[in-house]
Design a protein around this motif. Structure first.
Motif, PDB file in Angstrom:
ATOM      1  N   SER A   1      55.269   7.850  68.513  1.00 42.98           N
ATOM      2  CA  SER A   1      56.520   8.559  68.807  1.00 42.98           C
ATOM      3  C   SER A   1      57.717   7.773  68.270  1.00 42.98           C
ATOM      4  N   PRO A   2      58.824   8.504  68.063  1.00 43.48           N
ATOM      5  CA  PRO A   2      59.987   7.907  67.388  1.00 43.48           C
ATOM      6  C   PRO A   2      60.552   6.675  68.101  1.00 43.48           C
ATOM      7  N   GLY A   3      60.414   6.631  69.424  1.00 41.20           N
ATOM      8  CA  GLY A   3      60.905   5.468  70.154  1.00 41.20           C
ATOM      9  C   GLY A   3      60.301   4.174  69.642  1.00 41.20           C
TER      10      GLY A   3
ATOM     11  N   LEU B   1      76.191  17.661  70.705  1.00 38.97           N
ATOM     12  CA  LEU B   1      76.290  16.318  71.311  1.00 38.97           C
ATOM     13  C   LEU B   1      75.070  16.085  72.182  1.00 38.97           C
ATOM     14  N   ASP B   2      74.179  15.214  71.714  1.00 45.84           N
ATOM     15  CA  ASP B   2      72.905  14.935  72.376  1.00 45.84           C
ATOM     16  C   ASP B   2      73.113  13.945  73.521  1.00 45.84           C
ATOM     17  N   ASP B   3      72.190  13.952  74.480  1.00 47.85           N
ATOM     18  CA  ASP B   3      72.180  12.964  75.574  1.00 47.85           C
ATOM     19  C   ASP B   3      73.532  12.905  76.273  1.00 47.85           C
TER      20      ASP B   3
ATOM     21  N   ILE C   1      65.605  25.485  67.928  1.00 47.39           N
ATOM     22  CA  ILE C   1      64.415  24.643  67.914  1.00 47.39           C
ATOM     23  C   ILE C   1      64.824  23.263  67.400  1.00 47.39           C
ATOM     24  N   GLU C   2      64.285  22.222  68.032  1.00 49.78           N
ATOM     25  CA  GLU C   2      64.644  20.858  67.622  1.00 49.78           C
ATOM     26  C   GLU C   2      63.486  20.205  66.886  1.00 49.78           C
ATOM     27  N   ALA C   3      63.788  19.618  65.731  1.00 48.22           N
ATOM     28  CA  ALA C   3      62.788  18.881  64.954  1.00 48.22           C
ATOM     29  C   ALA C   3      62.731  17.443  65.470  1.00 48.22           C
ATOM     30  N   LEU C   4      61.530  16.963  65.772  1.00 49.10           N
ATOM     31  CA  LEU C   4      61.357  15.595  66.286  1.00 49.10           C
ATOM     32  C   LEU C   4      60.297  14.883  65.445  1.00 49.10           C
TER      33      LEU C   4
ATOM     34  N   PHE D   1      59.260   3.616  66.339  1.00 50.18           N
ATOM     35  CA  PHE D   1      59.524   3.243  64.946  1.00 50.18           C
ATOM     36  C   PHE D   1      60.947   3.523  64.460  1.00 50.18           C
ATOM     37  N   ILE D   2      61.696   4.363  65.147  1.00 49.32           N
ATOM     38  CA  ILE D   2      63.090   4.585  64.710  1.00 49.32           C
ATOM     39  C   ILE D   2      63.895   3.269  64.773  1.00 49.32           C
ATOM     40  N   PRO D   3      63.758   2.484  65.851  1.00 51.10           N
ATOM     41  CA  PRO D   3      64.497   1.211  65.875  1.00 51.10           C
ATOM     42  C   PRO D   3      64.152   0.305  64.689  1.00 51.10           C
TER      43      PRO D   3
ATOM     44  N   TYR E   1      58.135  20.360  66.734  1.00 50.77           N
ATOM     45  CA  TYR E   1      59.282  21.228  66.990  1.00 50.77           C
ATOM     46  C   TYR E   1      59.277  21.653  68.455  1.00 50.77           C
ATOM     47  N   GLN E   2      60.431  21.476  69.101  1.00 50.08           N
ATOM     48  CA  GLN E   2      60.506  21.904  70.506  1.00 50.08           C
ATOM     49  C   GLN E   2      61.479  23.081  70.653  1.00 50.08           C
ATOM     50  N   PRO E   3      60.966  24.206  71.143  1.00 52.24           N
ATOM     51  CA  PRO E   3      61.807  25.386  71.309  1.00 52.24           C
ATOM     52  C   PRO E   3      62.933  25.174  72.325  1.00 52.24           C
TER      53      PRO E   3
HETATM   54  P1  C2E Z   1      60.730  12.182  71.391  1.00 50.85           P
HETATM   55  O1  C2E Z   1      60.230  13.242  70.471  1.00 50.85           O
HETATM   56  O2  C2E Z   1      59.833  11.048  71.728  1.00 50.85           O
HETATM   57  O3  C2E Z   1      62.069  11.622  70.751  1.00 50.85           O
HETATM   58  C1  C2E Z   1      62.785  10.586  71.370  1.00 50.85           C
HETATM   59  C2  C2E Z   1      64.092  10.340  70.675  1.00 50.85           C
HETATM   60  O4  C2E Z   1      63.881   9.856  69.342  1.00 50.85           O
HETATM   61  C3  C2E Z   1      64.942  11.597  70.497  1.00 50.85           C
HETATM   62  O5  C2E Z   1      65.625  11.904  71.689  1.00 50.85           O
HETATM   63  C4  C2E Z   1      65.854  11.185  69.366  1.00 50.85           C
HETATM   64  O6  C2E Z   1      66.931  10.435  69.862  1.00 50.85           O
HETATM   65  C5  C2E Z   1      64.953  10.279  68.538  1.00 50.85           C
HETATM   66  N1  C2E Z   1      64.430  11.047  67.392  1.00 50.85           N
HETATM   67  C6  C2E Z   1      63.409  11.929  67.328  1.00 50.85           C
HETATM   68  N2  C2E Z   1      63.263  12.423  66.085  1.00 50.85           N
HETATM   69  C7  C2E Z   1      64.240  11.847  65.331  1.00 50.85           C
HETATM   70  C8  C2E Z   1      64.628  11.948  63.955  1.00 50.85           C
HETATM   71  O7  C2E Z   1      64.068  12.711  63.149  1.00 50.85           O
HETATM   72  N3  C2E Z   1      65.690  11.163  63.547  1.00 50.85           N
HETATM   73  C9  C2E Z   1      66.355  10.350  64.410  1.00 50.85           C
HETATM   74  N4  C2E Z   1      67.385   9.607  63.937  1.00 50.85           N
HETATM   75  N5  C2E Z   1      66.021  10.229  65.710  1.00 50.85           N
HETATM   76  C10 C2E Z   1      64.973  10.976  66.169  1.00 50.85           C
HETATM   77  P2  C2E Z   1      66.218  13.393  71.883  1.00 50.85           P
HETATM   78  O8  C2E Z   1      66.873  13.845  70.645  1.00 50.85           O
HETATM   79  O9  C2E Z   1      67.045  13.389  73.124  1.00 50.85           O
HETATM   80  O10 C2E Z   1      64.929  14.318  72.043  1.00 50.85           O
HETATM   81  C11 C2E Z   1      64.384  14.710  73.261  1.00 50.85           C
HETATM   82  C12 C2E Z   1      63.204  13.842  73.661  1.00 50.85           C
HETATM   83  O11 C2E Z   1      62.815  14.197  74.986  1.00 50.85           O
HETATM   84  C13 C2E Z   1      61.970  14.046  72.796  1.00 50.85           C
HETATM   85  O12 C2E Z   1      61.240  12.819  72.769  1.00 50.85           O
HETATM   86  C14 C2E Z   1      61.199  15.093  73.595  1.00 50.85           C
HETATM   87  O13 C2E Z   1      59.813  15.079  73.341  1.00 50.85           O
HETATM   88  C15 C2E Z   1      61.477  14.642  74.992  1.00 50.85           C
HETATM   89  N6  C2E Z   1      61.400  15.739  75.958  1.00 50.85           N
HETATM   90  C16 C2E Z   1      61.707  17.039  75.772  1.00 50.85           C
HETATM   91  N7  C2E Z   1      61.511  17.762  76.884  1.00 50.85           N
HETATM   92  C17 C2E Z   1      61.067  16.908  77.829  1.00 50.85           C
HETATM   93  C18 C2E Z   1      60.680  17.053  79.206  1.00 50.85           C
HETATM   94  O14 C2E Z   1      60.707  18.127  79.795  1.00 50.85           O
HETATM   95  N8  C2E Z   1      60.271  15.926  79.853  1.00 50.85           N
HETATM   96  C19 C2E Z   1      60.232  14.712  79.238  1.00 50.85           C
HETATM   97  N9  C2E Z   1      59.811  13.660  79.943  1.00 50.85           N
HETATM   98  N10 C2E Z   1      60.587  14.538  77.921  1.00 50.85           N
HETATM   99  C20 C2E Z   1      60.999  15.623  77.239  1.00 50.85           C
END
Ligand code: C2E
Ligand code: MG
Ligand code: MG
Ligand code: MG
Length: 286
Positions: A73-75, A178-180, A58-61, A77-79, A44-46
Motif C-alpha cells: 500500500s502507498p503508505g 481538499l483531502d483529509d 471515483i478515487e484512484a489509489l 512506498f510513497i514516503p 479505484y474507490q467509488p
Molecule cells: P490507501 O489506498 O492505503 O492510501 C493511503 C494514502 O496514500 C492516501 O490517503 C493518499 O494520501 C496516499 N496515496 C494513495 N495513492 C496515491 C497516489 O497515487 N499519489 C499520492 N501522492 N498519494 C497517494 P487518502 O487520499 O486519504 O485515501 C483514502 C485512504 O483511506 C485509502 O488508503 C483508502 O483505502 C482508505 N479508506 C477508504 N475508505 C476507508 C474506510 O472505510 N476505512 C478505512 N479504514 N480506510 C478507508
C-alpha cells in the motif's frame, strides 16, 4: 550479568535497525525499477451519493505489486518515493493511467463522472504543473472537468504560490478537492481565497462519530460550512450503517468508505458499480 544483558540488548537493537535500513534501501532500489517493469497499478474507490447510492465519482489509489513482497500500500512506498524524488515519475504514471482509465470508461458507456487523483506536496509545487497536467489530458483525451486533484491543507501554506497554481488549474477547468480536511493546518481563509470545489472530511472524525459528540459537532459544522460556501462535501471512511445514518441526518450527500466499497481493481468496479444495462449488453454478445 547486567552488563552482559545490556550488551545483548544493544546488539539486538542495532541488528533491528540495520534490518530496517536494509529493507528501506532494498525497497528504494526496487522502486526505481518498479515503474519501468510495470509493477505499479491503480485501485479505484467509488464515491457514493447517499440519496440513491449512485456512484458520482471515483478515487484512484496507487498500489505496488512487488515481485516478492506482494501488494504494497502507498503508505509503505510513497514516503520513499518522496525522499528519493521518484515521486515525479510515479505521479506522472498515476495521472496518465487514471486519466486513460476514465477516458476508456467514458468511451465504453460508463458513468460520466470525474476521477480523483492524489497529488503529493512535491508534485503540487512543481513548476508548470498546470501545463504538464493539461498535456496528459490532451494525450489521454479526458476533458479537464473530469479530473479532480486531491491536495491537502498543508500544501497551501505558501499562499501566494498555491494561489497562482490553483487559479491556473481552475482556469483550465480542473477540479480541486481538499483531502483529509480538518487534520492539517486548517485555515478557513484558504477556503475563501482559493478556488476549491470539494472538501473531504477526514476519516478520523468519522471513526467514532456514533459515540463522540465532539466529532459529530465538528462534522456537522464542516458540512454546513461547505454548503454555505457552495462547495461539495464528502465524508471519508464510512464503514457502518450507523455512521452513514448520522451523516445523512446531517445532510451530507456524498460518502466514500468500506461500507459501500473498498478500493477495487478496474474490472471489479465495472462489475459492481456500472449500470446493469451495460453488463447485459456485454453478455448478449457472447
Ligand atoms: P490507501 O489506498 O492505503 O492510501 C493511503 C494514502 O496514500 C492516501 O490517503 C493518499 O494520501 C496516499 N496515496 C494513495 N495513492 C496515491 C497516489 O497515487 N499519489 C499520492 N501522492 N498519494 C497517494 P487518502 O487520499 O486519504 O485515501 C483514502 C485512504 O483511506 C485509502 O488508503 C483508502 O483505502 C482508505 N479508506 C477508504 N475508505 C476507508 C474506510 O472505510 N476505512 C478505512 N479504514 N480506510 C478507508
Ligand atoms: Mg485522497
Ligand atoms: Mg491524503
Ligand atoms: Mg483522505
Amino acid at each position: 550479568e547486567v552488563k552482559k544483558k545490556g550488551k545483548n540488548d544493544f546488539l539486538f537493537f542495532s541488528n533491528e535497525l540495520d534490518e530496517q535500513l536494509l529493507e528501506k534501501i532494498e525497497l528504494e532500489s526496487d522502486l526505481r525499477k518498479a515503474i519501468e517493469r510495470g509493477e505499479l497499478l491503480l485501485h479505484y474507490q467509488p464515491q457514493i451519493r447517499t440519496e440513491d447510492h449512485a456512484m458520482i465519482g471515483i478515487e484512484a489509489l496507487v498500489r505496488w505489486e512487488h515481485p516478492t513482497k506482494g501488494l504494497l500500500s502507498p503508505g509503505l512506498f510513497i514516503p520513499i518515493a518522496e525522499e528519493t524524488g521518484l515521486i515525479y515519475e510515479m505521479g506522472t504514471w498515476v495521472l496518465r493511467e487514471a486519466c486513460q482509465q476514465m477516458r476508456r470508461w467514458h468511451d465504453e458507456g460508463g458513468p460520466l463522472i470525474p476521477i480523483s487523483v492524489n497529488l503529493s506536496s512535491q508534485q503540487f509545487h512543481q513548476p508548470k504543473l498546470a501545463e504538464y497536467i493539461m498535456a496528459i489530458l490532451e494525450q489521454t483525451g479526458l476533458k479537464p472537468e473530469f479530473l479532480e486533484l486531491e491536495i491537502t491543507e498543508s500544501m497551501m501554506m505558501d499562499a501566494s504560490l498555491s494561489s497562482s497554481i490553483l487559479n491556473q488549474l481552475n482556469e483550465y477547468g480542473i477540479r480541486i478537492s481538499l483531502d483529509d480536511f480538518g487534520t492539517g493546518y486548517s485555515s478557513l481563509s484558504y477556503l475563501k481565497m482559493f478556488p476549491i470545489h470539494k472538501v473531504k472530511i477526514d476519516r478520523s472524525f468519522i471513526r467514532d462519530i456514533t459515540e463522540n459528540n465532539n466529532d459529530r459537532a465538528i462534522v456537522s459544522t464542516i458540512i454546513a460550512m461547505a454548503q454555505h460556501l457552495n462547495m461539495e462535501v464528502i465524508a471519508e471512511g464510512i464503514e457502518t450503517k450507523d455512521q452513514l445514518d448520522i451523516l445523512t441526518d446531517n445532510s451530507c450527500q456524498k460518502i466514500q468508505g468500506y461500507y459501500f466499497s473498498k478500493p477495487l481493481p478496474a474490472l471489479d468496479v465495472e462489475q459492481a458499480f456500472f449500470v446493469p444495462e451495460r453488463k447485459e449488453a456485454t453478455n448478449s454478445t457472447k
